[in-house]
Design a protein around this motif. Structure first.
Motif, PDB file in Angstrom:
ATOM      1  N   UNK A  91      40.716  20.374  36.255  1.00  0.00           N
ATOM      2  CA  UNK A  91      40.576  18.922  36.284  1.00  0.00           C
ATOM      3  C   UNK A  91      39.183  18.635  36.836  1.00  0.00           C
ATOM      4  N   UNK A  92      38.444  17.780  36.131  1.00  0.00           N
ATOM      5  CA  UNK A  92      37.078  17.448  36.561  1.00  0.00           C
ATOM      6  C   UNK A  92      37.022  15.958  36.874  1.00  0.00           C
ATOM      7  N   UNK A 100      41.296  13.900  23.499  1.00  0.00           N
ATOM      8  CA  UNK A 100      42.277  12.815  23.446  1.00  0.00           C
ATOM      9  C   UNK A 100      41.943  11.784  24.526  1.00  0.00           C
ATOM     10  N   UNK A 101      41.872  10.534  24.105  1.00  0.00           N
ATOM     11  CA  UNK A 101      41.565   9.427  25.034  1.00  0.00           C
ATOM     12  C   UNK A 101      42.886   8.910  25.599  1.00  0.00           C
ATOM     13  N   UNK A 102      43.211   9.342  26.810  1.00  0.00           N
ATOM     14  CA  UNK A 102      44.471   8.926  27.429  1.00  0.00           C
ATOM     15  C   UNK A 102      44.415   7.476  27.884  1.00  0.00           C
ATOM     16  N   UNK A 103      43.211   6.951  27.990  1.00  0.00           N
ATOM     17  CA  UNK A 103      43.030   5.544  28.325  1.00  0.00           C
ATOM     18  C   UNK A 103      41.622   5.142  27.958  1.00  0.00           C
ATOM     19  N   UNK A 104      41.422   3.868  27.704  1.00  0.00           N
ATOM     20  CA  UNK A 104      40.087   3.382  27.331  1.00  0.00           C
ATOM     21  C   UNK A 104      39.675   2.183  28.180  1.00  0.00           C
ATOM     22  N   UNK A 105      40.439   1.898  29.231  1.00  0.00           N
ATOM     23  CA  UNK A 105      40.121   0.765  30.102  1.00  0.00           C
ATOM     24  C   UNK A 105      39.291   1.199  31.294  1.00  0.00           C
ATOM     25  N   UNK A 106      38.489   0.273  31.804  1.00  0.00           N
ATOM     26  CA  UNK A 106      37.693   0.565  32.986  1.00  0.00           C
ATOM     27  C   UNK A 106      37.507  -0.673  33.842  1.00  0.00           C
ATOM     28  N   UNK A 107      37.224  -0.452  35.091  1.00  0.00           N
ATOM     29  CA  UNK A 107      36.927  -1.488  36.075  1.00  0.00           C
ATOM     30  C   UNK A 107      38.201  -2.228  36.527  1.00  0.00           C
ATOM     31  N   UNK A 108      38.039  -2.982  37.608  1.00  0.00           N
ATOM     32  CA  UNK A 108      39.191  -3.412  38.398  1.00  0.00           C
ATOM     33  C   UNK A 108      40.209  -4.294  37.678  1.00  0.00           C
ATOM     34  N   UNK A 109      39.750  -5.319  36.991  1.00  0.00           N
ATOM     35  CA  UNK A 109      40.698  -6.268  36.397  1.00  0.00           C
ATOM     36  C   UNK A 109      41.505  -5.584  35.295  1.00  0.00           C
ATOM     37  N   UNK A 116      40.269  11.577  29.935  1.00  0.00           N
ATOM     38  CA  UNK A 116      40.041  12.340  28.698  1.00  0.00           C
ATOM     39  C   UNK A 116      40.711  13.699  28.816  1.00  0.00           C
ATOM     40  N   UNK A 117      41.397  14.098  27.766  1.00  0.00           N
ATOM     41  CA  UNK A 117      42.040  15.422  27.741  1.00  0.00           C
ATOM     42  C   UNK A 117      41.336  16.256  26.679  1.00  0.00           C
ATOM     43  N   UNK A 118      40.699  17.348  27.104  1.00  0.00           N
ATOM     44  CA  UNK A 118      39.971  18.213  26.178  1.00  0.00           C
ATOM     45  C   UNK A 118      40.828  19.431  25.842  1.00  0.00           C
ATOM     46  N   UNK A 119      40.962  19.708  24.560  1.00  0.00           N
ATOM     47  CA  UNK A 119      41.588  20.963  24.105  1.00  0.00           C
ATOM     48  C   UNK A 119      40.516  21.705  23.341  1.00  0.00           C
ATOM     49  N   UNK A 120      39.973  22.750  23.934  1.00  0.00           N
ATOM     50  CA  UNK A 120      38.797  23.413  23.366  1.00  0.00           C
ATOM     51  C   UNK A 120      39.106  24.884  23.143  1.00  0.00           C
ATOM     52  N   UNK A 142      42.357  24.007  28.102  1.00  0.00           N
ATOM     53  CA  UNK A 142      42.708  22.602  28.296  1.00  0.00           C
ATOM     54  C   UNK A 142      42.067  22.102  29.595  1.00  0.00           C
ATOM     55  N   UNK A 143      41.350  20.981  29.475  1.00  0.00           N
ATOM     56  CA  UNK A 143      40.623  20.422  30.621  1.00  0.00           C
ATOM     57  C   UNK A 143      40.884  18.916  30.670  1.00  0.00           C
ATOM     58  N   UNK A 144      41.104  18.423  31.870  1.00  0.00           N
ATOM     59  CA  UNK A 144      41.334  16.981  32.045  1.00  0.00           C
ATOM     60  C   UNK A 144      40.173  16.387  32.830  1.00  0.00           C
ATOM     61  N   UNK A 145      39.644  15.260  32.339  1.00  0.00           N
ATOM     62  CA  UNK A 145      38.548  14.592  33.033  1.00  0.00           C
ATOM     63  C   UNK A 145      39.010  13.211  33.491  1.00  0.00           C
TER      64      UNK A 145
END
Ligand SMILES: [Zn+2]
Length: 262
Positions: free
Chosen positions: A67-68, A12-21, A33-37, A41-44
């Protein structure tokens, strides 16, 4: 009835934004990113807003095993503390959960408050070429990225699938030797290369996808130039040019790894 999110393998993509602005304006969210495998459950990279983005999707931090953190930059680490505390059930019971991060995220100016460390089962330091396991999932950090702080991507293996997360970096050929897998998730901040800033751009992503030939590639972590250029149109063009299915992630998108079957 069994929770479907715990039985299959999803990202699951909890967000898709990057960088300062982008992060300062939250035009796109920045939750990681939230992985359910298979029940693990792992959060990156829990960037700013992760706790909001995860709870509103009913993803329970107290179910996380780990959490990674790929690197210490704020757009990846902003919610580390609140997510660690939530994973550890507030530190009210026995120590719970693992935290993985590069050494420089833990040394002179740690991203994690010292009192929270006692809530965890342990902290593991990410190093180039090392392998790690979390429940039924294993991952490696094959190569150190070129980025202003110590940064690693990850190559995951479940019982059924392989997928890679290519975190922030400048392009270098080592990326193409390190992340061969069925699914590539690539942080593409820029539309065009912007030397000397150490981020991937669309031409870099095209080169990586062409070299590694995954079954599917997902672009994410968009800066403003990407957002204005409509990432979904860029993904469509890359699909046509490379013959590989390229998807632009959307905030909240859930990718089911069963799409890699067959
Ligand atoms: Zn960064």
């Amino acid at each position: 009835m069994k929770d479907k999110s715990l039985s299959g393998d999803t990202i699951t993509f909890l967000g898709t934004g990057g960088a300062r602005v982008m992060i300062a304006n939250q035009i796109l969210a920045s939750g990681g990113l939230w992985l359910s495998l298979g029940g693990t459950e792992i959060l990156i990279d829990p960037g700013p807003g992760c706790i909001v983005q995860s709870t509103k999707r009913k993803l329970r931090a107290d179910k996380l095993s780990a959490i990674i953190l790929s690197h210490r930059h704020l757009d990846h680490s902003g919610d580390v503390n609140v997510m660690v505390e939530a994973m550890a059930q507030g530190g009210l019971k026995k120590p719970r959960g693992w935290f993985f991060a590069p050494a420089d995220a833990l040394e002179t100016e740690p991203v994690i408050f010292s009192y929270l460390k006692d809530y965890l089962e342990g902290i593991e330091i990410l190093k180039e070429g090392k392998s790690y396991s979390i429940g039924n999932v294993s991952f490696t950090t094959p190569i150190r990225h070129i980025h202003p702080v110590e940064t690693y991507g990850m190559l995951f293996k479940t019982g059924e699938h392989t997928f890679s997360y290519i975190a922030d970096t400048r392009y270098f050929d080592g990326l193409c030797y390190s992340y061969a897998s069925e699914l590539l998730i690539i942080n593409v901040v820029f539309l065009e290369p912007k030397p000397p800033i150490d981020h991937l751009s669309v031409p870099d992503a095209k080169r990586i996808v062409t070299e590694l030939k995954p079954k599917v590639a997902i672009l994410t972590h968009f800066g403003m130039t990407m957002w204005r250029a409509k990432p979904w149109e860029i993904a469509q063009r890359l699909s046509q040019d490379t013959g590989i299915r390229v998807i632009a992630a959307r905030d909240g998108m859930r990718f089911d790894l069963s799409q890699l079957n067959g």
